[in-house]
Each structure stands twice: as structure tokens, then as C-alpha cells.
Design a protein around this motif. Structure first.
Motif, mmCIF file in Angstrom:
data_model
loop_
_atom_site.group_PDB
_atom_site.id
_atom_site.type_symbol
_atom_site.label_atom_id
_atom_site.label_comp_id
_atom_site.label_asym_id
_atom_site.label_seq_id
_atom_site.Cartn_x
_atom_site.Cartn_y
_atom_site.Cartn_z
ATOM 1 N N LYS A 23 -15.722 -37.494 -3.726
ATOM 2 C CA LYS A 23 -16.567 -36.301 -3.871
ATOM 3 C C LYS A 23 -17.261 -35.958 -2.550
ATOM 4 O O LYS A 23 -17.292 -34.796 -2.134
ATOM 5 C CB LYS A 23 -17.609 -36.551 -4.970
ATOM 6 N N ILE A 24 -17.788 -36.956 -1.872
ATOM 7 C CA ILE A 24 -18.490 -36.749 -0.595
ATOM 8 C C ILE A 24 -17.524 -36.229 0.467
ATOM 9 O O ILE A 24 -17.816 -35.251 1.170
ATOM 10 C CB ILE A 24 -19.177 -38.055 -0.142
ATOM 11 N N ILE A 25 -16.358 -36.859 0.593
ATOM 12 C CA ILE A 25 -15.389 -36.426 1.602
ATOM 13 C C ILE A 25 -14.860 -35.031 1.266
ATOM 14 O O ILE A 25 -14.687 -34.194 2.163
ATOM 15 C CB ILE A 25 -14.254 -37.463 1.751
ATOM 16 N N SER A 26 -14.627 -34.755 -0.003
ATOM 17 C CA SER A 26 -14.171 -33.425 -0.403
ATOM 18 C C SER A 26 -15.198 -32.363 -0.044
ATOM 19 O O SER A 26 -14.840 -31.270 0.420
ATOM 20 C CB SER A 26 -13.887 -33.381 -1.909
ATOM 21 N N GLN A 27 -16.462 -32.665 -0.217
ATOM 22 C CA GLN A 27 -17.519 -31.715 0.155
ATOM 23 C C GLN A 27 -17.522 -31.481 1.665
ATOM 24 O O GLN A 27 -17.694 -30.360 2.128
ATOM 25 C CB GLN A 27 -18.888 -32.206 -0.321
ATOM 26 N N LYS A 28 -17.300 -32.555 2.426
ATOM 27 C CA LYS A 28 -17.232 -32.403 3.887
ATOM 28 C C LYS A 28 -16.056 -31.514 4.284
ATOM 29 O O LYS A 28 -16.182 -30.655 5.161
ATOM 30 C CB LYS A 28 -17.121 -33.771 4.567
ATOM 31 N N VAL A 29 -14.904 -31.686 3.642
ATOM 32 C CA VAL A 29 -13.738 -30.848 3.926
ATOM 33 C C VAL A 29 -14.042 -29.395 3.537
ATOM 34 O O VAL A 29 -13.739 -28.467 4.291
ATOM 35 C CB VAL A 29 -12.477 -31.369 3.203
ATOM 36 N N HIS A 30 -14.646 -29.200 2.395
ATOM 37 C CA HIS A 30 -15.007 -27.844 1.953
ATOM 38 C C HIS A 30 -15.945 -27.183 2.965
ATOM 39 O O HIS A 30 -15.760 -26.017 3.327
ATOM 40 C CB HIS A 30 -15.663 -27.892 0.566
ATOM 41 N N ASN A 31 -16.945 -27.925 3.433
ATOM 42 C CA ASN A 31 -17.878 -27.375 4.420
ATOM 43 C C ASN A 31 -17.155 -27.018 5.720
ATOM 44 O O ASN A 31 -17.458 -25.984 6.333
ATOM 45 C CB ASN A 31 -19.008 -28.367 4.702
ATOM 46 N N THR A 32 -16.208 -27.852 6.124
ATOM 47 C CA THR A 32 -15.423 -27.561 7.325
ATOM 48 C C THR A 32 -14.590 -26.299 7.118
ATOM 49 O O THR A 32 -14.504 -25.446 8.008
ATOM 50 C CB THR A 32 -14.529 -28.758 7.691
ATOM 51 N N ASN A 33 -13.983 -26.170 5.945
ATOM 52 C CA ASN A 33 -13.211 -24.960 5.642
ATOM 53 C C ASN A 33 -14.083 -23.716 5.759
ATOM 54 O O ASN A 33 -13.662 -22.694 6.303
ATOM 55 C CB ASN A 33 -12.621 -25.029 4.232
ATOM 56 N N THR A 34 -15.292 -23.788 5.253
ATOM 57 C CA THR A 34 -16.224 -22.664 5.313
ATOM 58 C C THR A 34 -16.551 -22.317 6.762
ATOM 59 O O THR A 34 -16.598 -21.136 7.136
ATOM 60 C CB THR A 34 -17.504 -22.993 4.524
ATOM 61 N N GLN A 35 -16.767 -23.325 7.575
ATOM 62 C CA GLN A 35 -17.055 -23.085 8.995
ATOM 63 C C GLN A 35 -15.859 -22.452 9.704
ATOM 64 O O GLN A 35 -16.025 -21.551 10.533
ATOM 65 C CB GLN A 35 -17.449 -24.394 9.686
#
Length: 188
Positions: A150-162
């Protein structure tokens, strides 16, 4: 949830490391850390037993690029910065964020430098200790690994947004970003 008072975490340091057992107050604080979601008080007591309270001074380096990934760190107080080999800041770590988990779980060398921006305190979890806990207690292993996903997926999602923001702001970079990012996995 994100910001606990400094005195709460300091009390954890002072009161609980002098005894071998975690207090109910400590368990309550640990439950606020995303890595430990879904864990019961009994689970948390086992996790607390493998945590080492660690402090660093401002400008101290926690992780160096290319070094072995032997532990992960849960920041409790202060702030960290994550920098690439070229010195580019790619992230800021705030309390109760986790750093070092990707290298720890993939057996990769450190891919970034992590530096304390100010005096910090956190929980260090060594890979050997975590592995031993996982082998002793499969349900705790599953819960923690689900939280890591869940934590790593959130980090990937945040990177996608950036990345999306960058492409929108600089359309001339869109093709270059597409070329750089081709073959990478994105979560939508």
C-alpha cells in the motif's frame, strides 16, 4: 494522524526503552504508523521488540547511494530529504513516513541518499530481525507486507501525478518523458 506531538514520541523513547515491554501508550502510538496498520496490540508488541530507537543530528546521512539495504527507517520526529546521485531532491520524508523499504525488500543497493534536515528520531528495523519475525509469525508478515504494498503503491501514484503535472506544464518535454518512462509500470 500524520503529526504526533514531539513529546509523545520522546516519551516512547524515554519510557519504553528502559523496560523490555511496550506500554499501552506505546502501542497506541505505533498503531498510528501506516506500516503497522491492521496489526493487533499483540502483533505490535512483537514488532516493538525488533525496533531500535535511533537518533541522528541535522545533516547526518542515514543512507548512501550504493550501500547495502540492511534496514528501513520509520521517521518519528524531524524531516529527511532524499537525493539522487546528481544531488536532485526527489522527496521529503515527514513523520510517520517510511524510508529504505524498497531496497530492503528487493535486496537492492541504496538508490538514493537520505539525509536528516534537522535533528531526527525514528525506529530502525533491521532486515535480519524483520525476517526472523516473519518466519515466526506468518500473519504479522502478511499484514506488514500488505501495508508495504500500500505504501509503495501510494508512492508510485504520487510519482505518476508529478509526471502528469510536468507533462502538462511543459508539453515540449512530454515526448522525452514518454521515452524515458517507456516500460515502467504505472498504477491508475
Amino acid at each position: 494522524r500524520r503529526q504526533e506531538s514531539m513529546s509523545s514520541w520522546s516519551e516512547l523513547a524515554m519510557n519504553n526503552r528502559s523496560s523490555s515491554e511496550a506500554s499501552d501508550q506505546t502501542i497506541g502510538l505505533l498503531q498510528k504508523i501506516p506500516l503497522f496498520e491492521r496489526l493487533t496490540p499483540s502483533d505490535l508488541r512483537q514488532v516493538f521488540d525488533i525496533c531500535r530507537l535511533q537518533q541522528y543530528r541535522a545533516d547526518e546521512t542515514l543512507y548512501r547511494i550504493g550501500s547495502p539495504s540492511l534496514d528501513m527507517f520509520i521517521l518519528l520526529e524531524g524531516n529527511l530529504v532524499v537525493r539522487t546521485s546528481t544531488g536532485v531532491e526527489v522527496a521529503r520524508i515527514t513523520p510517520v513516513d517510511l524510508v529504505g523499504e524498497m531496497g530492503l525488500f528487493t535486496d537492492s543497493l541504496r538508490s538514493a541518499e537520505v539525509i536528516a534536515l534537522d535533528d531526527i528520531m525514528g525506529l530502525l528495523i533491521r532486515k535480519d530481525d524483520l525476517t526472523a519475525l516473519f518466519l515466526r509469525n506468518t500473519p504479522v508478515c502478511i499484514k506488514i507486507l500488505l501495508n508495504v504494498i500500500k505504501i509503495i503503491s501510494q508512492k508510485v501514484h504520487n510519482t505518476n501525478t508529478q509526471i502528469e503535472r510536468l507533462k502538462t506544464r511543459a508539453p515540449n518535454l512530454s515526448k522525452e518523458l514518454d521515452d524515458i518512462l517507456s516500460g515502467n509500470v504505472f498504477l491508475y
